[in-house]
Motif scaffolding. Structure first.
Motif, PDB file in Angstrom:
ATOM      1  N   TRP A  77      -2.883   3.206   6.303  1.00 55.95           N
ATOM      2  CA  TRP A  77      -2.161   4.155   6.911  1.00 55.95           C
ATOM      3  C   TRP A  77      -0.673   3.755   6.942  1.00 55.95           C
ATOM      4  N   TYR A  78      -0.302   2.549   6.950  1.00 57.83           N
ATOM      5  CA  TYR A  78       0.970   1.930   6.363  1.00 57.83           C
ATOM      6  C   TYR A  78       1.282   2.087   5.136  1.00 57.83           C
ATOM      7  N   LEU A  79       0.377   2.054   4.270  1.00 53.96           N
ATOM      8  CA  LEU A  79       0.567   2.173   2.760  1.00 53.96           C
ATOM      9  C   LEU A  79       1.061   3.833   2.432  1.00 53.96           C
ATOM     10  N   PHE A  80       0.377   4.528   3.222  1.00 57.31           N
ATOM     11  CA  PHE A  80       0.495   6.028   3.048  1.00 57.31           C
ATOM     12  C   PHE A  80       2.154   6.258   3.600  1.00 57.31           C
ATOM     13  N   ARG A  81       2.494   5.575   4.743  1.00 58.10           N
ATOM     14  CA  ARG A  81       3.862   5.481   5.260  1.00 58.10           C
ATOM     15  C   ARG A  81       4.907   5.092   4.398  1.00 58.10           C
ATOM     16  N   SER A  82       4.593   4.172   3.561  1.00 60.48           N
ATOM     17  CA  SER A  82       5.455   3.382   2.545  1.00 60.48           C
ATOM     18  C   SER A  82       5.871   4.277   1.392  1.00 60.48           C
ATOM     19  N   GLN A  83       4.798   5.317   1.174  1.00 57.06           N
ATOM     20  CA  GLN A  83       5.195   6.160  -0.070  1.00 57.06           C
ATOM     21  C   GLN A  83       5.663   7.551   0.340  1.00 57.06           C
ATOM     22  N   GLY A  84       6.327   7.489   1.506  1.00 55.07           N
ATOM     23  CA  GLY A  84       7.026   8.534   1.995  1.00 55.07           C
ATOM     24  C   GLY A  84       5.942   9.771   2.891  1.00 55.07           C
ATOM     25  N   GLY A  85       4.747   9.371   2.920  1.00 51.66           N
ATOM     26  CA  GLY A  85       3.938  10.020   3.940  1.00 51.66           C
ATOM     27  C   GLY A  85       4.271  10.070   5.408  1.00 51.66           C
ATOM     28  N   VAL A  86       4.068  10.977   6.110  1.00 49.73           N
ATOM     29  CA  VAL A  86       4.124  11.168   7.580  1.00 49.73           C
ATOM     30  C   VAL A  86       2.909  11.578   8.109  1.00 49.73           C
ATOM     31  N   GLU A  87       2.564  11.082   9.122  1.00 47.78           N
ATOM     32  CA  GLU A  87       1.349  11.435   9.905  1.00 47.78           C
ATOM     33  C   GLU A  87       1.724  11.605  11.456  1.00 47.78           C
ATOM     34  N   VAL A  88       1.669  12.540  12.113  1.00 50.35           N
ATOM     35  CA  VAL A  88       1.788  12.637  13.624  1.00 50.35           C
ATOM     36  C   VAL A  88       0.575  13.160  14.227  1.00 50.35           C
ATOM     37  N   ARG A  89       0.047  12.324  15.261  1.00 47.09           N
ATOM     38  CA  ARG A  89      -1.074  12.628  16.020  1.00 47.09           C
ATOM     39  C   ARG A  89      -2.087  13.169  15.160  1.00 47.09           C
ATOM     40  N   GLY A  90      -2.348  12.672  13.949  1.00 44.01           N
ATOM     41  CA  GLY A  90      -3.634  12.986  13.249  1.00 44.01           C
ATOM     42  C   GLY A  90      -3.256  14.367  12.186  1.00 44.01           C
ATOM     43  N   ASP A  91      -2.048  14.827  12.239  1.00 41.13           N
ATOM     44  CA  ASP A  91      -1.402  15.961  11.491  1.00 41.13           C
ATOM     45  C   ASP A  91      -0.590  15.349  10.461  1.00 41.13           C
ATOM     46  N   LEU A  92      -1.322  15.577   9.037  1.00 42.75           N
ATOM     47  CA  LEU A  92      -0.512  15.097   7.976  1.00 42.75           C
ATOM     48  C   LEU A  92       0.691  15.858   7.859  1.00 42.75           C
ATOM     49  N   VAL A  93       1.878  15.612   8.266  1.00 43.02           N
ATOM     50  CA  VAL A  93       3.119  16.508   8.301  1.00 43.02           C
ATOM     51  C   VAL A  93       3.578  16.449   6.934  1.00 43.02           C
ATOM     52  N   LYS A  94       3.481  15.331   6.358  1.00 41.75           N
ATOM     53  CA  LYS A  94       4.417  15.240   4.963  1.00 41.75           C
ATOM     54  C   LYS A  94       3.579  14.283   3.905  1.00 41.75           C
ATOM     55  N   MET A  95       2.889  14.898   2.805  1.00 42.13           N
ATOM     56  CA  MET A  95       2.402  13.874   1.704  1.00 42.13           C
ATOM     57  C   MET A  95       3.278  13.416   0.834  1.00 42.13           C
ATOM     58  N   PRO A  96       2.948  12.166   0.254  1.00 38.45           N
ATOM     59  CA  PRO A  96       3.908  11.749  -0.776  1.00 38.45           C
ATOM     60  C   PRO A  96       4.101  12.521  -1.991  1.00 38.45           C
ATOM     61  N   ASP A  97       5.253  12.010  -2.473  1.00 39.04           N
ATOM     62  CA  ASP A  97       5.550  12.467  -3.969  1.00 39.04           C
ATOM     63  C   ASP A  97       4.777  11.514  -4.989  1.00 39.04           C
ATOM     64  N   THR A  98       4.136  12.114  -5.977  1.00 36.85           N
ATOM     65  CA  THR A  98       3.558  11.108  -6.977  1.00 36.85           C
ATOM     66  C   THR A  98       4.582  10.539  -7.849  1.00 36.85           C
ATOM     67  N   ASP A  99       5.731  10.648  -7.766  1.00 33.61           N
ATOM     68  CA  ASP A  99       6.644  10.171  -8.527  1.00 33.61           C
ATOM     69  C   ASP A  99       7.601   9.129  -7.956  1.00 33.61           C
ATOM     70  N   VAL A 100       7.205   8.599  -6.723  1.00 33.43           N
ATOM     71  CA  VAL A 100       7.979   7.697  -6.095  1.00 33.43           C
ATOM     72  C   VAL A 100       8.397   6.654  -6.843  1.00 33.43           C
ATOM     73  N   THR A 101       9.806   6.263  -7.050  1.00 38.62           N
ATOM     74  CA  THR A 101      10.318   5.136  -7.487  1.00 38.62           C
ATOM     75  C   THR A 101      11.132   4.265  -6.766  1.00 38.62           C
ATOM     76  N   THR A 102      11.096   4.699  -5.522  1.00 36.32           N
ATOM     77  CA  THR A 102      11.960   3.686  -4.650  1.00 36.32           C
ATOM     78  C   THR A 102      10.962   3.412  -3.438  1.00 36.32           C
TER      79      THR A 102
END
Length: 450
Positions: free
Chosen positions: A406-431
């Motif tokens: 869950w924290y790794l998902f967040r570190s890649q720019g993912g956002v989850e709110v109350r079980g709802d995957l609001v934002k998925m990470p980009d595959t080309d994250v470089t920061t």
């Protein structure tokens, strides 16, 4: 007649005014709940991205909520499974539930016992609670491996086609794990949890062990996901006789073992591991308990004594030193979590560990380090240990894996709110900027709760 007509006109005007005010109020209320992304220009995505940075329609979009910092409980489908174990936050509804009868007048459960008698009857939590629970990433990953193995061996064209479709659906959820790196710095508890994780995917554990420390890593080939553990503390058969870690011994281990291999754990961003989880609470406790035993000339270790202020100062300096070294290695913006101490499975009290955990919370608050409250969530679950300190493969190890991802998902720019995957990470994250989306908000919460 005229007065009646006049009264009707006044009433109409009052109703019209009330309607306008009501509409304005509802408009303001609705606009305040709009996600911030709704008033921004659409985000641009890399042409090389396999999956888009998808947003879902949700009034909770971009609200920073950490489910593992919310009141809740650990729910497990069975005692021995590593699947269907999750932390269920009490967001709402608990006090609104109707009284549920568990036993009849004779004390017999009203529903059939479906598993272990200690969980009778084994109710599933209400669907709305389970839906708002954090995503069970570990279970999805295990499901992916199982389906992938089936596809590779299935001979029936129809069943293979169905399995392939399921595999593609799982790929759309798990693509962000590709080429990531998780670094865990701690003691044998962390090494055991890492081992359970790697073994779940048949990933070979590679050991680089010396007399003073150990380095364990594995590569989960399905995503080229690297998981590494650096151990502080004793390694060997005489650990109970050593004092523990000091500033000098930690510096020596960094210089001799960890820093020379620090480049091997750099992840997708090309700068640092994608997430670092660290702690050394039990070895810090061992240090102070042993020092006190030598001072009073006792044979037995005493875990019932509370630590004094100077001992807590020494421990927070150890913690500060560790954070400083990690940031010197990988930059100040590297996502770092402090994993709270897991108490020992013992009939005695474990007061020094509680003292150190409290001091660590304060230190993390001041050092701008977030807390992974795994140790706090599973306190009391000692029957799930494999010995006095290490956690057995099962629901608790699955909970740790779910939290870590869950924290790794967040570190890649993912956002989850109350079980709802609001934002998925980009595959080309470089920061590592994705971590900062909610970092300040979570640190404010930590300062309120500490």
């Amino acid at each position: 007649m005229q007065s009646s007509l006049y009264g009707a006109k006044v009433l109409v005007r009052i109703l019209l005014a009330a309607t306008v005010v009501g509409a304005l109020f509802l408009t303001l209320q609705f606009s305040s709940k709009l996600p911030t992304g709704a008033i921004e220009e659409p985000a641009e995505h890399s042409a090389n991205a396999t999956y888009e940075n998808k947003l879902t329609s949700s009034e909770n979009s971009y609200k920073c909520i950490n489910p593992y910092a919310q009141p809740g409980f650990i729910w497990m489908e069975t005692r021995n499974t590593v699947d269907n174990t999750t932390w269920v936050p009490f967001y709402s509804g608990l006090l609104d539930e109707q009284f549920a009868q568990l036993w009849d007048a004779k004390g017999v459960p009203v529903d059939k016992i479906i598993d272990d008698t200690r969980y009778f009857p084994n109710y599933f939590p209400p669907n709305d609670l389970l839906k708002s629970a954090p995503t069970q990433w570990f279970q999805l990953m295990r499901q992916y491996k199982s389906v992938a193995d089936t596809v590779s061996t299935e001979k029936s064209p129809d069943r293979k086609e169905a399995s392939t479709k399921t595999l593609q659906e799982l790929e759309q959820q798990l693509y962000w794990l590709q080429n990531r790196s998780l670094l865990v710095v701690g003691d044998s508890v962390d090494e055991t949890l890492v081992s359970h994780l790697c073994n779940s995917f048949d990933a070979t554990l590679e050991y680089g062990q010396t007399n003073d420390t150990s380095i364990v890593s594995c590569n989960i080939r399905e995503w080229n996901l690297t998981v590494t553990h650096w151990q502080f503390g004793c390694v060997g058969h005489h650990c109970s006789n050593v004092a523990g870690e000091t500033l000098e011994s930690i510096d020596q281990k960094w210089n001799q073992y960890f820093i020379p291999t620090s480049g091997s754990v750099v992840g997708q961003n090309g700068v640092s591991p994608d997430l670092i989880i660290f702690q050394f609470g039990l070895w810090g406790e061992q240090f102070f308990v042993n020092q006190y035993r030598q001072y009073v000339h006792w044979r037995r270790l005493d875990y019932t004594r509370t630590l004094n202020y100077k001992e807590l100062v020494v421990y927070t300096q150890l913690l500060r030193r560790t954070v400083s070294i990690l940031r010197d290695l990988y930059g100040h913006s590297v996502p770092i979590l402090y994993r709270t101490v897991a108490l020992k499975n013992t009939k005695e009290q474990d007061m020094p560990a509680l003292n150190l955990d409290s001091a660590a919370r304060y230190a993390c608050r001041e050092l701008d380090v977030e807390i992974m409250d795994f140790g706090w969530l599973m306190r009391g679950y000692y029957s799930f240990y494999s010995d006095d300190v290490n956690i057995d493969n099962g629901p608790l190890s699955a909970l740790w894996a779910n939290m870590a991802f869950w924290y790794l998902f967040r570190s890649q720019g993912g956002v989850e709110v109350r079980g709802d995957l609001v934002k998925m990470p980009d595959t080309d994250v470089t920061t590592v900027d994705g971590w900062n989306m909610c970092h300040d908000s979570f640190m404010r919460d930590l300062k309120i709760r500490s």
